[in-house]
Write a protein that holds these residues in place. Structure first.
Motif, PDB file in Angstrom:
ATOM      1  N   ASP A 140       0.755  -1.108  -0.099  1.00  0.00           N
ATOM      2  CA  ASP A 140       0.060  -0.010  -0.031  1.00  0.00           C
ATOM      3  C   ASP A 140       0.911   1.142  -0.068  1.00  0.00           C
ATOM      4  OD1 ASP A 140       1.009  -0.119   2.524  1.00  0.00           O
ATOM      5  OD2 ASP A 140      -0.853  -0.383   3.528  1.00  0.00           O
ATOM      6  N   GLU A 141       2.177   1.169  -0.091  1.00  0.00           N
ATOM      7  CA  GLU A 141       3.039   2.337  -0.172  1.00  0.00           C
ATOM      8  C   GLU A 141       3.030   3.170   1.256  1.00  0.00           C
ATOM      9  OE1 GLU A 141       2.552   4.408  -3.783  1.00  0.00           O
ATOM     10  OE2 GLU A 141       3.097   2.928  -5.039  1.00  0.00           O
ATOM     11  N   SER A 142       2.711   2.666   2.199  1.00  0.00           N
ATOM     12  CA  SER A 142       2.613   3.370   3.439  1.00  0.00           C
ATOM     13  C   SER A 142       4.303   3.401   3.858  1.00  0.00           C
ATOM     14  CB  SER A 142       2.041   2.520   4.486  1.00  0.00           C
ATOM     15  OG  SER A 142       2.226   1.465   4.871  1.00  0.00           O
ATOM     16  N   ARG A 143       4.611   4.639   4.543  1.00  0.00           N
ATOM     17  CA  ARG A 143       6.095   4.781   4.807  1.00  0.00           C
ATOM     18  C   ARG A 143       6.390   5.075   6.375  1.00  0.00           C
ATOM     19  NH1 ARG A 143       8.937   7.774   0.521  1.00  0.00           N
ATOM     20  NH2 ARG A 143       8.064   7.491  -1.310  1.00  0.00           N
ATOM     21  N   ILE A 144       7.234   4.263   7.083  1.00  0.00           N
ATOM     22  CA  ILE A 144       7.508   4.508   8.333  1.00  0.00           C
ATOM     23  C   ILE A 144       9.123   5.174   8.091  1.00  0.00           C
ATOM     24  CG2 ILE A 144       8.371   3.259  10.242  1.00  0.00           C
ATOM     25  CD1 ILE A 144       5.459   3.256   9.665  1.00  0.00           C
ATOM     26  N   VAL A 145       9.433   6.454   8.974  1.00  0.00           N
ATOM     27  CA  VAL A 145      10.557   6.992   8.767  1.00  0.00           C
ATOM     28  C   VAL A 145      11.076   6.704   9.949  1.00  0.00           C
ATOM     29  CG1 VAL A 145      12.068   8.989   8.489  1.00  0.00           C
ATOM     30  CG2 VAL A 145       9.820   8.502   6.962  1.00  0.00           C
ATOM     31  N   VAL A 146      12.374   6.308  10.344  1.00  0.00           N
ATOM     32  CA  VAL A 146      13.167   6.202  11.643  1.00  0.00           C
ATOM     33  C   VAL A 146      14.563   6.668  11.527  1.00  0.00           C
ATOM     34  CG1 VAL A 146      13.805   4.231  13.291  1.00  0.00           C
ATOM     35  CG2 VAL A 146      12.012   3.840  11.621  1.00  0.00           C
ATOM     36  N   PRO A 147      14.825   7.677  12.480  1.00  0.00           N
ATOM     37  CA  PRO A 147      15.982   8.205  12.562  1.00  0.00           C
ATOM     38  C   PRO A 147      17.070   7.197  13.336  1.00  0.00           C
ATOM     39  CG  PRO A 147      14.455   9.160  14.319  1.00  0.00           C
ATOM     40  CD  PRO A 147      13.717   8.216  13.562  1.00  0.00           C
ATOM     41  N   ALA A 148      18.373   6.999  12.846  1.00  0.00           N
ATOM     42  CA  ALA A 148      19.347   6.247  13.323  1.00  0.00           C
ATOM     43  C   ALA A 148      20.232   6.867  14.180  1.00  0.00           C
ATOM     44  CB  ALA A 148      19.984   5.544  12.315  1.00  0.00           C
ATOM     45  N   ILE A 149      20.916   6.238  15.296  1.00  0.00           N
ATOM     46  CA  ILE A 149      21.727   6.899  16.137  1.00  0.00           C
ATOM     47  C   ILE A 149      23.096   6.144  15.991  1.00  0.00           C
ATOM     48  CG2 ILE A 149      22.115   7.163  18.726  1.00  0.00           C
ATOM     49  CD1 ILE A 149      19.271   6.869  19.265  1.00  0.00           C
ATOM     50  N   ALA A 150      23.989   7.119  16.214  1.00  0.00           N
ATOM     51  CA  ALA A 150      25.629   6.535  15.868  1.00  0.00           C
ATOM     52  C   ALA A 150      25.868   5.790  16.824  1.00  0.00           C
ATOM     53  CB  ALA A 150      26.448   7.503  15.329  1.00  0.00           C
ATOM     54  N   THR A 151      26.630   4.581  17.100  1.00  0.00           N
ATOM     55  CA  THR A 151      27.179   3.816  17.970  1.00  0.00           C
ATOM     56  C   THR A 151      28.553   4.418  18.269  1.00  0.00           C
ATOM     57  OG1 THR A 151      27.970   2.023  16.624  1.00  0.00           O
ATOM     58  CG2 THR A 151      25.716   1.948  17.458  1.00  0.00           C
ATOM     59  N   ASN A 152      29.112   3.891  19.278  1.00  0.00           N
ATOM     60  CA  ASN A 152      30.654   4.008  19.566  1.00  0.00           C
ATOM     61  C   ASN A 152      31.621   3.387  18.454  1.00  0.00           C
ATOM     62  OD1 ASN A 152      29.997   5.300  21.888  1.00  0.00           O
ATOM     63  ND2 ASN A 152      29.983   3.309  23.366  1.00  0.00           N
ATOM     64  N   THR A 153      31.165   2.424  17.585  1.00  0.00           N
ATOM     65  CA  THR A 153      31.933   1.976  16.856  1.00  0.00           C
ATOM     66  C   THR A 153      31.812   2.655  15.419  1.00  0.00           C
ATOM     67  OG1 THR A 153      31.517  -0.267  17.592  1.00  0.00           O
ATOM     68  CG2 THR A 153      32.558  -0.056  15.165  1.00  0.00           C
ATOM     69  N   PRO A 154      32.910   3.304  14.765  1.00  0.00           N
ATOM     70  CA  PRO A 154      32.790   4.039  13.752  1.00  0.00           C
ATOM     71  C   PRO A 154      32.287   3.335  12.525  1.00  0.00           C
ATOM     72  CG  PRO A 154      35.134   4.303  14.592  1.00  0.00           C
ATOM     73  CD  PRO A 154      34.269   3.145  15.342  1.00  0.00           C
ATOM     74  N   GLY A 155      31.219   3.952  11.839  1.00  0.00           N
ATOM     75  CA  GLY A 155      30.651   3.535  10.805  1.00  0.00           C
ATOM     76  C   GLY A 155      29.356   2.721  11.109  1.00  0.00           C
ATOM     77  N   MET A 156      29.089   2.471  12.414  1.00  0.00           N
ATOM     78  CA  MET A 156      28.032   1.579  12.983  1.00  0.00           C
ATOM     79  C   MET A 156      26.711   2.367  13.445  1.00  0.00           C
ATOM     80  SD  MET A 156      28.165  -1.942  15.157  1.00  0.00           S
ATOM     81  CE  MET A 156      29.139  -2.710  13.844  1.00  0.00           C
TER      82      MET A 156
END
Length: 202
Positions: free
Chosen positions: A83-99
């Motif tokens: 149905d093309e519904s969207r869920i937008v979620v912000p991400a949080i940086a961890t202590n590991t670079p690039g993760m």
């Protein structure tokens, strides 16, 4: 036996180290290949546990040229194919670079296309297709058996029995009264007859 196993393991480790060093060397050369400039977002096995209506923690990597990419911000967008519904979620940086880490709760099952928007320190943004996530439905709740009341044992009606017993007692009492009256009448008749005979004799 141990020596036979150790030799292939050492060979595999050396091969991986040589491959990584070769890739790094290629990206540091004067004419690096195209993959060295590509920003890649990888979920790994995180999406394997997606279940509709259940919060999931997604841990993913952001790399460029097989090296951790220093992004200023990452946002995940899940789009339902149905149905093309969207869920937008912000991400949080961890202590590991690039993760990075994100908390995701997809409401429905099915196939969801996953995109990542990666913002660099210069303000540039990359929109990257990550994968087609398959979301399963939660198991149905257990069926509860209906609670049935214990069978009721029929009891004899109290009121009719009481009425019958009362009727019998009343009938017995009436019989006693009638009998007494009959005796009294017989006795009175006998006395009257005796008195009449005595009077006739006189």
């Amino acid at each position: 036996m141990f020596r036979r196993l150790l030799v292939p393991l050492l060979g595999s480790g050396l091969l991986l180290a040589a491959t990584a060093g070769s890739a790094l060397a290629k990206c540091e050369g004067p004419n690096p290949p195209e993959f060295c400039s590509e920003v890649i977002v990888g979920f790994g096995d995180s999406s394997a546990s997606f279940q509709a209506g259940t919060p999931e923690t997604v841990v993913f990597t952001v790399t460029q040229g097989e090296q951790p990419f220093e992004a200023m911000g990452v946002t995940l967008t899940f789009i339902s194919v149905e149905d093309e519904s969207r869920i937008v979620v912000p991400a949080i940086a961890t202590n590991t670079p690039g993760m990075w880490r994100a908390e995701v709760n997809l409401p429905d099952g099915g196939i969801w296309n996953t995109y990542a928007q990666v913002v660099t320190n210069t303000g540039a943004a990359y929109r990257i297709f990550v994968e087609r996530a398959s979301v399963t439905l939660p198991p149905p709740p257990p069926v509860q058996k209906p609670i049935t009341a214990p069978p009721v044992t029929p009891t004899a009606p109290v009121l009719p029995i009481a009425l019958v017993l009362g009727g019998l007692a009343a009938a017995a009492l009436a019989g006693v009264v009638i009998r007494d009256r009959s005796r009294r009448r017989t006795a009175a008749a006998g006395i009257a007859a005796t008195t009449q005979v005595t009077a006739d004799r006189i």
